[in-house]
Design a protein around this motif. Structure first.
Motif, PDB file in Angstrom:
ATOM      1  N   PHE A  84       9.865   2.831 -34.382  1.00 14.95           N
ATOM      2  CA  PHE A  84       9.951   1.552 -33.669  1.00 14.95           C
ATOM      3  C   PHE A  84      10.192   1.751 -32.175  1.00 14.95           C
ATOM      4  O   PHE A  84       9.962   0.851 -31.379  1.00 14.95           O
ATOM      5  N   LEU A  85      10.676   2.927 -31.801  1.00 12.64           N
ATOM      6  CA  LEU A  85      10.840   3.247 -30.383  1.00 12.64           C
ATOM      7  C   LEU A  85       9.549   3.839 -29.811  1.00 12.64           C
ATOM      8  O   LEU A  85       9.127   3.481 -28.710  1.00 12.64           O
ATOM      9  N   LEU A  86       8.917   4.725 -30.579  1.00 13.90           N
ATOM     10  CA  LEU A  86       7.777   5.482 -30.044  1.00 13.90           C
ATOM     11  C   LEU A  86       6.476   4.674 -30.051  1.00 13.90           C
ATOM     12  O   LEU A  86       5.675   4.778 -29.114  1.00 13.90           O
ATOM     13  N   ILE A  87       6.279   3.896 -31.090  1.00 13.74           N
ATOM     14  CA  ILE A  87       4.995   3.195 -31.230  1.00 13.74           C
ATOM     15  C   ILE A  87       4.715   2.229 -30.064  1.00 13.74           C
ATOM     16  O   ILE A  87       3.604   2.225 -29.530  1.00 13.74           O
ATOM     17  N   PRO A  88       5.697   1.426 -29.627  1.00 10.97           N
ATOM     18  CA  PRO A  88       5.394   0.508 -28.506  1.00 10.97           C
ATOM     19  C   PRO A  88       4.961   1.230 -27.226  1.00 10.97           C
ATOM     20  O   PRO A  88       4.295   0.632 -26.380  1.00 10.97           O
ATOM     21  N   GLN A  89       5.332   2.501 -27.094  1.00 12.86           N
ATOM     22  CA  GLN A  89       4.923   3.240 -25.887  1.00 12.86           C
ATOM     23  C   GLN A  89       3.399   3.342 -25.794  1.00 12.86           C
ATOM     24  O   GLN A  89       2.840   3.495 -24.720  1.00 12.86           O
ATOM     25  N   ILE A  90       2.738   3.254 -26.928  1.00 11.82           N
ATOM     26  CA  ILE A  90       1.270   3.298 -26.933  1.00 11.82           C
ATOM     27  C   ILE A  90       0.676   1.899 -27.125  1.00 11.82           C
ATOM     28  O   ILE A  90      -0.242   1.506 -26.410  1.00 11.82           O
ATOM     29  N   THR A  91       1.237   1.151 -28.069  1.00 11.41           N
ATOM     30  CA  THR A  91       0.637  -0.171 -28.355  1.00 11.41           C
ATOM     31  C   THR A  91       0.730  -1.087 -27.128  1.00 11.41           C
ATOM     32  O   THR A  91      -0.181  -1.870 -26.870  1.00 11.41           O
ATOM     33  N   GLN A  92       1.839  -0.985 -26.380  1.00 14.56           N
ATOM     34  CA  GLN A  92       1.959  -1.833 -25.181  1.00 14.56           C
ATOM     35  C   GLN A  92       0.913  -1.457 -24.130  1.00 14.56           C
ATOM     36  O   GLN A  92       0.353  -2.320 -23.469  1.00 14.56           O
ATOM     37  N   GLU A  93       0.683  -0.170 -23.996  1.00 15.79           N
ATOM     38  CA  GLU A  93      -0.337   0.277 -23.030  1.00 15.79           C
ATOM     39  C   GLU A  93      -1.716  -0.247 -23.454  1.00 15.79           C
ATOM     40  O   GLU A  93      -2.532  -0.616 -22.623  1.00 15.79           O
ATOM     41  N   ARG A  94      -1.946  -0.252 -24.762  1.00 13.86           N
ATOM     42  CA  ARG A  94      -3.237  -0.735 -25.252  1.00 13.86           C
ATOM     43  C   ARG A  94      -3.352  -2.242 -25.040  1.00 13.86           C
ATOM     44  O   ARG A  94      -4.365  -2.743 -24.575  1.00 13.86           O
ATOM     45  N   ARG A  95      -2.285  -2.959 -25.400  1.00 11.72           N
ATOM     46  CA  ARG A  95      -2.336  -4.430 -25.312  1.00 11.72           C
ATOM     47  C   ARG A  95      -2.420  -4.895 -23.858  1.00 11.72           C
ATOM     48  O   ARG A  95      -3.124  -5.842 -23.535  1.00 11.72           O
ATOM     49  N   ASN A  96      -1.689  -4.236 -22.971  1.00  9.89           N
ATOM     50  CA  ASN A  96      -1.679  -4.643 -21.553  1.00  9.89           C
ATOM     51  C   ASN A  96      -2.843  -4.059 -20.762  1.00  9.89           C
ATOM     52  O   ASN A  96      -2.950  -4.303 -19.570  1.00  9.89           O
ATOM     53  N   ASN A  97      -3.651  -3.254 -21.422  1.00  9.68           N
ATOM     54  CA  ASN A  97      -4.797  -2.628 -20.759  1.00  9.68           C
ATOM     55  C   ASN A  97      -4.399  -1.609 -19.705  1.00  9.68           C
ATOM     56  O   ASN A  97      -5.201  -1.244 -18.846  1.00  9.68           O
ATOM     57  N   THR A  98      -3.137  -1.162 -19.735  1.00 11.27           N
ATOM     58  CA  THR A  98      -2.718  -0.186 -18.728  1.00 11.27           C
ATOM     59  C   THR A  98      -3.247   1.220 -19.036  1.00 11.27           C
ATOM     60  O   THR A  98      -3.193   2.093 -18.163  1.00 11.27           O
ATOM     61  N   LEU A  99      -3.768   1.387 -20.260  1.00  8.78           N
ATOM     62  CA  LEU A  99      -4.461   2.656 -20.530  1.00  8.78           C
ATOM     63  C   LEU A  99      -5.650   2.772 -19.571  1.00  8.78           C
ATOM     64  O   LEU A  99      -5.988   3.865 -19.117  1.00  8.78           O
ATOM     65  N   PHE A 170      -0.214   8.429 -34.564  1.00  8.98           N
ATOM     66  CA  PHE A 170      -1.327   8.098 -35.455  1.00  8.98           C
ATOM     67  C   PHE A 170      -1.331   6.591 -35.762  1.00  8.98           C
ATOM     68  O   PHE A 170      -2.367   5.927 -35.651  1.00  8.98           O
ATOM     69  N   ALA A 171      -0.168   6.072 -36.133  1.00  6.68           N
ATOM     70  CA  ALA A 171      -0.087   4.642 -36.493  1.00  6.68           C
ATOM     71  C   ALA A 171      -0.397   3.759 -35.282  1.00  6.68           C
ATOM     72  O   ALA A 171      -1.084   2.739 -35.413  1.00  6.68           O
ATOM     73  N   ALA A 172       0.085   4.165 -34.107  1.00  7.29           N
ATOM     74  CA  ALA A 172      -0.147   3.358 -32.896  1.00  7.29           C
ATOM     75  C   ALA A 172      -1.612   3.362 -32.486  1.00  7.29           C
ATOM     76  O   ALA A 172      -2.067   2.461 -31.786  1.00  7.29           O
ATOM     77  N   SER A 173      -2.339   4.383 -32.922  1.00  6.78           N
ATOM     78  CA  SER A 173      -3.757   4.419 -32.568  1.00  6.78           C
ATOM     79  C   SER A 173      -4.594   3.587 -33.541  1.00  6.78           C
ATOM     80  O   SER A 173      -5.731   3.255 -33.258  1.00  6.78           O
ATOM     81  N   LEU A 174      -3.990   3.235 -34.678  1.00  5.70           N
ATOM     82  CA  LEU A 174      -4.713   2.407 -35.645  1.00  5.70           C
ATOM     83  C   LEU A 174      -4.686   0.936 -35.242  1.00  5.70           C
ATOM     84  O   LEU A 174      -5.664   0.214 -35.386  1.00  5.70           O
TER      85      LEU A 174
END
Lengths: 439, 231
Positions: A84-99, A170-174
């Motif tokens: 729950f700490l690590l996943i938002p580090q990727i999902t937020q970047e994806r959702r906000n388009n900051t990737l 892996f889960a955050a990339s799904l």
């Protein structure tokens, strides 16, 4: 190089200054503190009778008695909360388009994923470092600290943290939805628990066979003081597999991802198969609790590797005792020993038997006692049975602690560490708000 | 400079773009115009390399352009749904950006008036300033093609004039712009060419004069072209 340093710094900042990190540090502090407190209290109570009894005292080992239960708290927190700490580090970047921002700077996909992974591993190390005050307290009370064994325990938990970080990636990339990704991660992590439960309930032979490969069973080796090449390779390969699959899934710029995913899975499974044949193990426990007495071990080394047919269910408590008291120790000395679990009608007819074969000769017994087994093996091998093989003289380290000493643990972990973490975190946020107001 | 040939894209059974072909001349400011759901953002994502077309190809000066790394070197892309790190202060983000890109465009920073909000958290900025920051990110580089997806949202008329001047200034530095705009009067102020999309298909493209001629308009205006072409 500076670009990469800045990226890593950004990832560390994003992770460590998140509210989830603060909550996790508070949970970690509480769980480690409580685990250590309980372990010290139990160890102390039991130690009273051992102070004047050297034979009884020999059974008091700080790692299984105190430090393994203390680190056990980390296992629960890593499994259930770390995603729950690590996943938002990727999902937020994806959702906000900051990737898109990072990619255009331009960082490569590998640089971005590696930086996030390194930040996650730093947090795992930070979590492990929270056990250091417990070690320092134990030492200050006069307790014995077996550093080698303790380092192995910490290494095991680091590998487990590495595995959790990989599954989270892996889960955050799904999914770019944090909740769904977190649920997937926790399900993957808990699958190990379900399989272990299935084994205990004797659900099916398949579950029992698979249970030899669960994360929990592999992690247990480190806790037991065994440095196992197979378990280390298992964690590294599994983590690499999940991380690589997450990496491929995250990349929107490649086509035919499934081919790469399938190739990755195939490579990892093949490597896992070969790693399962690694029999390089070392007993790092100070007492040598995972090993036979030295004289027995020496005699076994001279004898050819025995082949053993076991007529017991894997879930039978007798088999578990046999595995722990004999089989695991034997495999440390003779990694090429062949153990066959007999099934089908033969199992029913001969239930409880153990057949030992050495140099083409065989003998059978229903006993699981060491003495009987060694007599059979040495006779079959034509090796003079070793006599007078005693365990190395391990004195044991009982330690009685006062309730006042124990209360220090509560103060330290439930008051001091949270009190240091909370102001540190809020200071960072207040500082930025103050600057905002001054604008 | 940039040629798109028969680009098509389908999302889970829904056709988003169908055989879209057009050319983007060097140093032009091309406006992608169309009603909601016309496929403007999808088209920009494909040009920026953030989506793969199902079919069709993109050429840069006659050479096929498909590898993301090649596109990244050429194209700067500002997505519409970009939320730059809301927990960061503006100065923190700029520090990171300048440190990693290796340059800062002081003139652009002043033009966008970003230094006045440098200590504010990005999440606390007004929409206009968040747009300025996004624009700064898209322009603080030396890439030849700049793609902006709805860049004028959140600006008042005075601010908008500054932004349009800034884009013109950047365009004079031989940068080619492809901009998705839904406000026609804004598009008319800045664009030198137009690509009109309707339900994923190209309806018309060209400069205002050619579009007016095609639709037989006496007084050329984008609104008239829009009405004729898309409704």
């Amino acid at each position: 190089m500076r670009r990469r340093y800045l990226l890593l710094t950004k990832e560390i900042r994003d992770l460590f200054l998140s509210r989830a990190a603060l909550v996790l540090v508070l949970i970690l502090s509480g769980v480690i503190g409580y685990s250590f407190y309980s372990a010290v209290a139990l160890y102390g109570n039991a130690s009273v009778a051992a102070l004047d009894n050297p034979l009884y005292a020999a059974g008091f080992e700080p790692v299984p008695g105190v430090f393994a239960p203390t680190f056990g708290g980390l296992f629960i927190v890593f499994s259930l909360f770390l995603p729950f700490l690590l996943i938002p580090q990727i999902t937020q970047e994806r959702r906000n388009n900051t990737l898109a921002v990072l990619l255009q700077i331009p960082f490569s996909w590998l640089e971005i994923v590696t930086a996030k992974f390194c930040a996650a591993l730093l947090f795992v190390m930070f979590a492990l470092a929270l056990t250091l005050p417990a070690v320092a307290l134990w030492s200050a009370w006069g307790g014995h600290v077996p550093y080698g064994e303790l380092a192995l325990l910490a290494a095991g938990y680091f590998l487990y943290g590495l595995f959790i970080a990989s599954v989270s990636l892996f889960a955050a990339s799904l999914f770019d939805d944090t909740a769904r990704a977190s649920i997937v991660a926790v399900i993957v992590i808990m699958a190990s628990w379900f399989i272990d439960f299935g084994r205990d309930m004797n659900i099916s032979p398949l579950v029992t066979a698979v249970s030899d490969w669960t994360v929990t069973r592999m992690a247990k080796l480190f806790e037991n003081g065994i440095l196992s090449a197979r378990a280390s390779a298992y964690f590294l390969l599994l983590s690499l597999g999940f991380a690589a699959c997450g990496y491929w899934l995250l990349r929107f710029d490649i086509r035919r991802k499934w081919r790469r995913l399938a190739a990755t899975a195939l490579i990892i499974l093949t490597a896992l198969y070969f790693s399962s044949h690694l029999h390089l193990n070392a007993d790092l426990s100070e007492s040598g609790r995972n090993s036979f007495p030295p004289s027995i071990a020496e005699a076994l080394k001279k004898a050819p590797a025995p082949a053993i047919d076991v007529y017991l269910e894997k879930t039978d408590s007798r088999f578990r005792d046999y595995q722990k008291s004999f089989l695991e120790k034997l495999l440390l000395v003779k990694p090429d020993a062949k153990v066959t679990m007999i099934g089908g009608a033969a199992l029913k007819e001969n239930y409880g038997r153990f057949v030992y074969r050495v140099k083409g000769r065989e003998d059978a017994t229903f006993s699981t006692g060491d003495e009987e087994i060694f007599t059979i093996i040495f006779r079959l091998a034509g090796v003079e049975p070793a006599r007078g093989g005693e365990l190395p003289s391990y004195p044991g380290y009982p330690l009685v602690t006062t309730s006042r000493s124990q209360s220090v643990v509560i103060w330290l972990y439930l008051a001091v560490i949270p009190a240091l973490a909370l102001p540190g975190f809020t200071a960072m946020h207040f500082r930025s708000r103050k600057k905002e107001r001054s604008t | 400079m940039l040629n798109l040939r028969e680009i098509s894209k389908t999302y889970t059974g829904t056709r988003s773009l169908t055989d879209v072909s057009f050319a983007v001349p060097e140093n032009s400011i091309t406006g992608i115009i169309g009603p909601n759901g016309a496929g403007k953002s999808t088209l920009l994502k494909i040009i920026a390399g953030f989506e793969h077309p199902d079919s069709g190809e993109m050429l840069f000066r006659g050479t096929p352009l498909s590898a993301f790394d090649d596109i990244k070197r050429l194209v700067s892309y500002m997505p519409e749904q970009l939320e730059i790190y809301p927990d960061y202060r503006v100065s923190e983000f700029l520090g990171f950006l300048h440190g990693t890109v290796g340059r800062a465009d002081v003139g652009l920073l002043e033009l966008l008036n970003l230094m006045s909000v440098r200590n504010k958290k990005i999440g606390h900025l007004s929409k206009g300033y968040r747009q300025r920051l996004k624009l700064y990110f898209s322009l603080c580089n030396d890439k030849r093609i700049v793609i902006l997806d709805e860049p004028f949202d959140g600006f008042d008329p005075i601010q908008l004039q500054d932004i349009l001047d800034m884009i013109r200034a950047e365009n004079r530095k031989e940068r080619t712009f492809i901009i998705s705009i839904h406000q026609l009067h804004d598009a008319e102020k800045i664009c030198t060419r137009y690509v009109l999309l309707k339900e994923g298909s190209l309806v018309a493209e060209g400069d205002m004069a050619s579009l007016a001629e095609r639709f037989g308009l006496e007084e050329p205006s984008l609104e008239q072209v829009f009405m004729e072409a898309l409704l």
